[in-house]
Every structure is written in structure tokens, then in C-alpha cells.
Design an enzyme around this catalytic site. Structure first.
Site, PDB file in Angstrom:
ATOM      1  N   SER A  42      36.448 -40.626 -61.654  1.00 47.03           N
ATOM      2  CA  SER A  42      37.024 -39.311 -61.428  1.00 47.03           C
ATOM      3  C   SER A  42      36.464 -38.314 -62.426  1.00 47.03           C
ATOM      4  O   SER A  42      36.018 -38.693 -63.515  1.00 47.03           O
ATOM      5  CB  SER A  42      38.541 -39.441 -61.604  1.00 47.03           C
ATOM      6  OG  SER A  42      39.211 -38.405 -60.961  1.00 47.03           O
ATOM      7  N   GLU A  99      37.306 -38.953 -50.311  1.00 46.50           N
ATOM      8  CA  GLU A  99      38.701 -38.814 -50.760  1.00 46.50           C
ATOM      9  C   GLU A  99      38.830 -37.931 -51.995  1.00 46.50           C
ATOM     10  O   GLU A  99      39.270 -38.389 -53.049  1.00 46.50           O
ATOM     11  CB  GLU A  99      39.268 -40.193 -51.116  1.00 46.50           C
ATOM     12  CG  GLU A  99      39.296 -41.165 -49.982  1.00 46.50           C
ATOM     13  CD  GLU A  99      39.551 -42.585 -50.442  1.00 46.50           C
ATOM     14  OE1 GLU A  99      39.838 -43.433 -49.586  1.00 46.50           O
ATOM     15  OE2 GLU A  99      39.443 -42.848 -51.658  1.00 46.50           O
ATOM     16  N   PRO A 100      38.459 -36.686 -51.924  1.00 45.59           N
ATOM     17  CA  PRO A 100      38.631 -35.831 -53.103  1.00 45.59           C
ATOM     18  C   PRO A 100      40.099 -35.467 -53.330  1.00 45.59           C
ATOM     19  O   PRO A 100      40.840 -35.237 -52.373  1.00 45.59           O
ATOM     20  CB  PRO A 100      37.817 -34.578 -52.754  1.00 45.59           C
ATOM     21  CG  PRO A 100      37.834 -34.536 -51.257  1.00 45.59           C
ATOM     22  CD  PRO A 100      37.885 -35.960 -50.776  1.00 45.59           C
ATOM     23  N   GLY A 101      40.509 -35.427 -54.576  1.00 46.99           N
ATOM     24  CA  GLY A 101      41.872 -35.000 -54.921  1.00 46.99           C
ATOM     25  C   GLY A 101      41.803 -33.787 -55.839  1.00 46.99           C
ATOM     26  O   GLY A 101      42.109 -32.660 -55.469  1.00 46.99           O
ATOM     27  N   ARG A 149      47.604 -35.014 -69.668  1.00 43.63           N
ATOM     28  CA  ARG A 149      46.152 -35.234 -69.661  1.00 43.63           C
ATOM     29  C   ARG A 149      45.482 -35.042 -71.028  1.00 43.63           C
ATOM     30  O   ARG A 149      44.605 -35.823 -71.381  1.00 43.63           O
ATOM     31  CB  ARG A 149      45.481 -34.378 -68.582  1.00 43.63           C
ATOM     32  CG  ARG A 149      45.998 -34.722 -67.170  1.00 43.63           C
ATOM     33  CD  ARG A 149      45.153 -34.136 -66.059  1.00 43.63           C
ATOM     34  NE  ARG A 149      43.853 -34.751 -65.980  1.00 43.63           N
ATOM     35  CZ  ARG A 149      42.746 -34.256 -66.473  1.00 43.63           C
ATOM     36  NH1 ARG A 149      42.747 -33.071 -67.061  1.00 43.63           N
ATOM     37  NH2 ARG A 149      41.614 -34.903 -66.381  1.00 43.63           N
ATOM     38  N   CYS A 152      58.568 -35.012 -79.452  1.00 41.57           N
ATOM     39  CA  CYS A 152      58.540 -35.607 -80.789  1.00 41.57           C
ATOM     40  C   CYS A 152      57.298 -36.459 -80.956  1.00 41.57           C
ATOM     41  O   CYS A 152      57.385 -37.687 -81.042  1.00 41.57           O
ATOM     42  CB  CYS A 152      59.785 -36.436 -81.012  1.00 41.57           C
ATOM     43  SG  CYS A 152      61.249 -35.429 -80.932  1.00 41.57           S
ATOM     44  N   GLU A 153      56.157 -35.818 -80.963  1.00 46.76           N
ATOM     45  CA  GLU A 153      54.914 -36.556 -81.074  1.00 46.76           C
ATOM     46  C   GLU A 153      53.802 -35.565 -81.417  1.00 46.76           C
ATOM     47  O   GLU A 153      53.691 -34.532 -80.756  1.00 46.76           O
ATOM     48  CB  GLU A 153      54.640 -37.221 -79.718  1.00 46.76           C
ATOM     49  CG  GLU A 153      53.717 -38.370 -79.817  1.00 46.76           C
ATOM     50  CD  GLU A 153      53.829 -39.324 -78.639  1.00 46.76           C
ATOM     51  OE1 GLU A 153      54.951 -39.660 -78.225  1.00 46.76           O
ATOM     52  OE2 GLU A 153      52.772 -39.714 -78.149  1.00 46.76           O
ATOM     53  N   TYR A 206      46.893 -33.921 -61.184  1.00 49.40           N
ATOM     54  CA  TYR A 206      47.300 -34.922 -62.168  1.00 49.40           C
ATOM     55  C   TYR A 206      48.148 -34.352 -63.303  1.00 49.40           C
ATOM     56  O   TYR A 206      48.065 -34.817 -64.446  1.00 49.40           O
ATOM     57  CB  TYR A 206      46.073 -35.673 -62.723  1.00 49.40           C
ATOM     58  CG  TYR A 206      45.257 -36.329 -61.637  1.00 49.40           C
ATOM     59  CD1 TYR A 206      45.762 -37.415 -60.924  1.00 49.40           C
ATOM     60  CD2 TYR A 206      43.999 -35.853 -61.280  1.00 49.40           C
ATOM     61  CE1 TYR A 206      45.029 -38.003 -59.901  1.00 49.40           C
ATOM     62  CE2 TYR A 206      43.258 -36.439 -60.265  1.00 49.40           C
ATOM     63  CZ  TYR A 206      43.780 -37.513 -59.577  1.00 49.40           C
ATOM     64  OH  TYR A 206      43.061 -38.092 -58.572  1.00 49.40           O
TER      65      TYR A 206
HETATM   66  N1  LLP Z   1      40.157 -42.340 -54.163  1.00 50.86           N
HETATM   67  C1  LLP Z   1      40.555 -43.324 -54.965  1.00 50.86           C
HETATM   68  C2  LLP Z   1      40.512 -44.686 -54.499  1.00 50.86           C
HETATM   69  C3  LLP Z   1      41.012 -43.029 -56.259  1.00 50.86           C
HETATM   70  O1  LLP Z   1      41.405 -44.009 -57.041  1.00 50.86           O
HETATM   71  C4  LLP Z   1      41.049 -41.694 -56.691  1.00 50.86           C
HETATM   72  C5  LLP Z   1      41.542 -41.341 -58.020  1.00 50.86           C
HETATM   73  C6  LLP Z   1      40.637 -40.691 -55.806  1.00 50.86           C
HETATM   74  C7  LLP Z   1      40.177 -41.045 -54.546  1.00 50.86           C
HETATM   75  C8  LLP Z   1      40.661 -39.220 -56.154  1.00 50.86           C
HETATM   76  O2  LLP Z   1      39.872 -38.909 -57.248  1.00 50.86           O
HETATM   77  P1  LLP Z   1      39.636 -37.360 -57.627  1.00 50.86           P
HETATM   78  O3  LLP Z   1      38.811 -36.737 -56.525  1.00 50.86           O
HETATM   79  O4  LLP Z   1      40.948 -36.720 -57.756  1.00 50.86           O
HETATM   80  O5  LLP Z   1      38.881 -37.404 -58.908  1.00 50.86           O
HETATM   81  N2  LLP Z   1      44.848 -39.291 -63.816  1.00 50.86           N
HETATM   82  C9  LLP Z   1      43.418 -39.061 -63.971  1.00 50.86           C
HETATM   83  C10 LLP Z   1      42.662 -39.287 -62.696  1.00 50.86           C
HETATM   84  C11 LLP Z   1      42.888 -40.650 -62.095  1.00 50.86           C
HETATM   85  C12 LLP Z   1      42.177 -40.801 -60.793  1.00 50.86           C
HETATM   86  C13 LLP Z   1      42.615 -42.026 -60.081  1.00 50.86           C
HETATM   87  N3  LLP Z   1      42.008 -42.222 -58.837  1.00 50.86           N
HETATM   88  C14 LLP Z   1      43.215 -37.637 -64.491  1.00 50.86           C
HETATM   89  O6  LLP Z   1      44.181 -36.963 -64.735  1.00 50.86           O
HETATM   90  O7  LLP Z   1      42.102 -37.188 -64.687  1.00 50.86           O
END
Ligand code: LLP
Length: 455
Positions: free
Chosen positions: A232, A314-316, A369, A400-401, A430
Site C-alpha cells: 500500500s 482494488e484501490p482504497g 497513522r 497519554c502517550e 485509514y
Molecule cells: N486489496 C487488498 C487485498 C488489500 O489488502 C488492501 C489494503 C487494498 C486492496 C487497498 O490498498 P490501498 O489501495 O488502500 O493502498 N492501514 C494502512 C494501509 C493498510 C492496507 C491494507 N490493505 C495505512 O494506513 O496506510
């Protein structure tokens, strides 16, 4: 991008709202000079809903979802195939957002029974849901199969049996993908990289033929292709291309085993975004990633003499990150002298004799993050502009950190003071989804600003 790598030149004008990190519609009002989100003053939002407040710009989220879907689909079409674009809902999910994504033509990727429930509640067509995870429970799998989820991504041999049983019990043939590791080590924070061999997700690519044989033994499973997600917040596109090439290199063998071409290839998400103005010039353009991936897939298929599979992505973060802004209220400020401090002074901080700690009413419970990944953010005073001399600031929370940092380093007008509203950019991905109950601080509020109604 980690702080170590971020040897920045701090912005000259700490009042500027950079449309490359804030939602493109964010701007200062012409008369009041206050930050407006979706045309509404940030202070109006905090007065009405309190702070800390997550604000999601619906127009920005929808526009970006459309842009990414269109880029990936048109490039796929150009090389003679098609693409499904899933929204990786782990980045940020609520019923409203799931509905927007579905309306913009994206499918939805969920990674738990909880995310599945939200997507279904939003009215997402179950056939357009993909279900992930390295430890889906038997109940979650049964619920997904019963709901008619489009694809389940099998992450382990045990899961092959579980999904096959659930599908047989429901009298269905379940479409499945197999999650593999391409061995590509994407350049990102170690905790965000997921395609190394020594980690919990997926199976080594070399195991794919054996595992696919096992899947094909079940008449209740329909194997549609491999899935891989290399990590990611990735800026360099080489990793995506290399991973696609490696996955396709086994498609010929898998087709022989299956006695038919393998129809699909899911390349995951991970497209990086800029969190600060300094990163904005280096962030990858989705149009470029889309073009390069379409080219490599088409070329590899041709070289290998295999049928060109349909693609899935699968972009998030790239979809929702920039649409989110978190608003905080300043409670206290405190200068700390830098000369003689333990930390070796960063070149970007050399011009400053002190650092102003600015404490806000949220912190690591609404944005984990910085503490988790050393992530950096950009902050601006939302309720006014000021020509006070710039101060080097660290925005910290009320937990408290000492690692409770929201913005490790930025500049703000030096007269930043209690009562000011701060806006932290690019908090759409996230942050809400990683929020915690720490110190019982959270009264996280979530708002979409297109209509200023609580989501
Ligand atoms: N597909 C799969 C199988 C994944 O595990 C992930 C993210 C995505 C798609 C989406 O990835 P993206 O396009 O959002 O980068 N908590 C961390 C990111 C963890 C990502 C986990 N998997 C952060 O805050 O940067």
C-alpha cells in the site's frame, strides 16, 4: 512516505490550501478567508457538529472514484480486455460511502463480516462484492456465500475446504480467486507491504498449481483467477508491473490444469497518494499506472501465448484519501527550544529556534497513522489567515502517550492559539477505519459535507 524520507522544504505561506492534498473543492472564502469544504465554512461544521470532526467531501470522493474507474477500464479496453474496479472498503467504509462507490460503478472489496454487512446494508449488489481476509470465520464465509457474494478470495488451503463446504451446503457454485504472493517487494513502509513471502497473506506463487488443482476438485467452486496485492502507498510503478508479469507467467500452466483459459487476474490496490505538498509531484498518476499495467498484461499474454484475462483492481486510499479532512480545535500551545535538544536537527528545521507544540482535541484515536507508520500530514488554520511569522509546529493529540502525534512537522502562522480550528488534509483513508477507543477520548464524528448531514 516515512518521515525519514521526507526531507522537506516547508511551505512558504502557511495559509495556502493546496488542492493537491486538500479536496479539490476546498478553498478559503473570498471575504472571510475561512476554509470552506464543499462550500461550507469549516467553523460552521464544527459549531454544528463539534470536533474532532471527520469531513468527507462527497463530490471529491465520487469524482476520484469515477476518474480511477474510467482510467483503469479505458486502458483495459485499449488492449482488448475489460476491468472491474473494486473499492477497497477497509480504507473508509460507512453506508453512505459504499452507496456512492456503487453508484459510481465500482464494485466493493470487503475484508470482514462487518464490512460485508455495511456494504449489503448500503444496497450494494452482492454479485459486485469481493470478500478477502486471511482468517475468515466459517460463519462469515457461510454468510457471504448465502448473500451471493461475487467472489471469495481464498487465502489458505484450509479456506478452500471451508468455502467449498459452505457453497455445497448452500447449493451454490461459488466463484473464487486464489491469493498468491508474487515475491515483489514494493517500496513502502514494511508494515504496509504484503507480498513478501514471510508474512501472513496468501500463498507462494510456486504453490499455485497445486492449490488450484485442489480448488478444481470441488464442484462447488469456480476458480476464476489469481489475486495479488503487493502493498500500500506505493509510488514506484515497477512493482505493479513486475508482479503482473510474474502472475501471468503461471497462467499457461494453470490453464492446462483447468483445461480452459483462466479468465481473470486481480492485481489488488496500493496506489500511493500525496499527503503533503512536497510529495505531490512524485505521487503516481492513476492514468499512468493504468496504462503501464494494461501494456504489461497485454504484452505478457502475447509473449506467453495465453488468452488475455479480464482484470480487476482494488484501490482504497487513492479513491478516498484526499476527500477526507479532519477538523480539530486547538486547546493549548507550548514552545520547546530546539537548540541542544536530543534530536539531531533536521535540515528542514534549521531556520527555527523552537518548535511549537499545538495540542488538539483528538489525536491518535482518530488518526493512528503517524504513530503506526510515521505518516506525515499537512495542517492549516481553518478559521482565519494570518501574516504572523511562520512557526515550526507539531500538532499533537490529548492522549497519554508521547507518540500521540497528528502532524509531525509543518509550519503554521506563529499566532496559532487556543480556540483556532485546524484542518488536517488527506485523512480520508485509514483514519476513521483505524480509529480506537484510547483514553475514551473519541467522540469521533463523521460528516459528509456535500449536504452537511451526519453520515
Ligand atoms: N486489496 C487488498 C487485498 C488489500 O489488502 C488492501 C489494503 C487494498 C486492496 C487497498 O490498498 P490501498 O489501495 O488502500 O493502498 N492501514 C494502512 C494501509 C493498510 C492496507 C491494507 N490493505 C495505512 O494506513 O496506510
Amino acid at each position: 512516505m516515512t518521515l525519514e524520507a521526507n526531507q522537506v522544504q516547508l511551505a512558504n505561506d502557511p495559509n495556502t490550501i493546496d488542492p493537491r492534498v486538500f479536496p479539490p473543492t476546498a478553498r478559503r472564502g473570498r471575504e472571510c478567508q475561512q476554509l470552506k469544504l464543499g462550500g461550507i465554512r469549516a467553523t460552521e461544521l464544527t459549531q454544528q457538529f463539534g470536533s474532532p470532526l471527520y469531513v468527507v467531501d462527497e463530490d471529491a470522493a465520487r469524482a476520484r472514484a469515477r476518474e480511477i474507474r474510467e482510467a483503469l477500464q479505458s486502458e483495459a479496453r485499449r488492449v482488448g480486455t475489460e476491468a472491474t474496479v473494486y473499492y477497497a472498503s477497509k480504507a473508509f467504509l460507512c453506508v453512505e460511502v459504499a452507496r456512492w462507490m456503487a453508484e459510481e460503478g465500482l464494485a466493493i472489496d470487503v475484508a470482514s463480516g462487518g464490512e460485508l454487512a455495511v456494504a449489503l446494508k448500503a444496497g450494494v449488489d452482492p454479485a459486485r462484492i469481493g470478500f478477502h481476509g486471511n482468517n475468515k470465520s466459517v460463519e462469515e464465509i457461510a454468510r457471504a456465500v448465502k448473500a451471493g457474494v461475487g467472489t471469495i478470495v481464498i487465502d489458505s488451503e484450509i479456506e478452500t475446504e471451508r468455502v467449498a463446504e459452505a457453497a455445497a451446503a448452500a447449493g451454490r457454485v461459488q466463484r473464487v480467486r486464489l491469493r498468491v504472493n508474487s515475491g515483489v517487494h514494493a517500496s513502502t513502509h514494511a508494515f504496509l507491504a504484503t507480498s513478501h513471502e514471510d508474512q501472513k497473506f496468501g500463498q507462494p506463487l510456486s504453490e499455485a498449481p497445486r492449490l488450484v488443482r485442489a480448488i478444481l476438485n470441488h464442484s462447488s467452486l469456480d476458480f476464476v483467477g489469481l489475486h495479488c496485492h503487493i502493498g500500500s502507498q506505493i509510488f514506484a510503478t515497477e512493482g505493479f508491473r513486475e508482479s503482473a508479469r510474474r502472475l501471468l507467467s503461471v497462467y499457461g500452466e494453470l490453464a492446462e490444469i483447468a483445461g480452459r483459459p483462466i479468465p481473470e487476474l486481480n492485481l489488488g490496490g496500493g496506489f500511493g497518494i500525496a499527503y503533503t505538498s512536497d510529495e505531490a509531484d512524485n505521487a503516481p498518476e492513476v492514468a499512468v499506472i493504468a496504462r503501464e499495467l494494461a501494456d504489461i498484461v497485454a504484452q505478457s499474454a502475447q509473449d506467453l501465448g495465453i488468452a488475455l484475462p479480464k482484470l480487476a483492481f482494488e484501490p482504497g486510499r487513492a479513491v478516498i484519501g484526499q476527500a477526507g479532512v479532519t477538523l480539530y480545535t486547538v486547546g493549548t500551545t507550548k514552545p520547546v527550544q530546539l537548540a541542544g535538544s536530543d534530536a539531531e536537527q533536521d535540515p528542514a528545521e534549521r531556520d527555527f529556534a523552537e518548535r511549537l507544540y499545538v495540542s488538539v482535541d483528538g489525536g491518535m484515536s482518530d488518526n493512528a497513522r503517524p504513530a503506526l507508520y510515521g505518516a506525515d500530514y499537512q495542517v492549516r488554520i481553518a478559521n482565519r489567515v494570518s501574516d504572523a511569522a511562520p512557526a515550526l509546529v507539531r500538532v499533537v493529540g490529548k492522549h497519554c502517550e508521547s507518540g500521540d502525534v497528528v502532524v509531525q512537522r509543518d509550519v503554521l502562522p506563529g499566532d496559532v492559539q487556543p480556540g483556532d480550528t485546524l484542518a488536517v488534509a488527506t485523512t480520508g483513508a485509514y483514519c476513521w477505519s483505524l480509529a480506537s477507543n484510547y483514553n475514551y477520548v473519541p467522540a469521533h464524528r463523521l460528516l459528509r459535507c456535500a449536504t452537511a448531514k451526519p453520515a
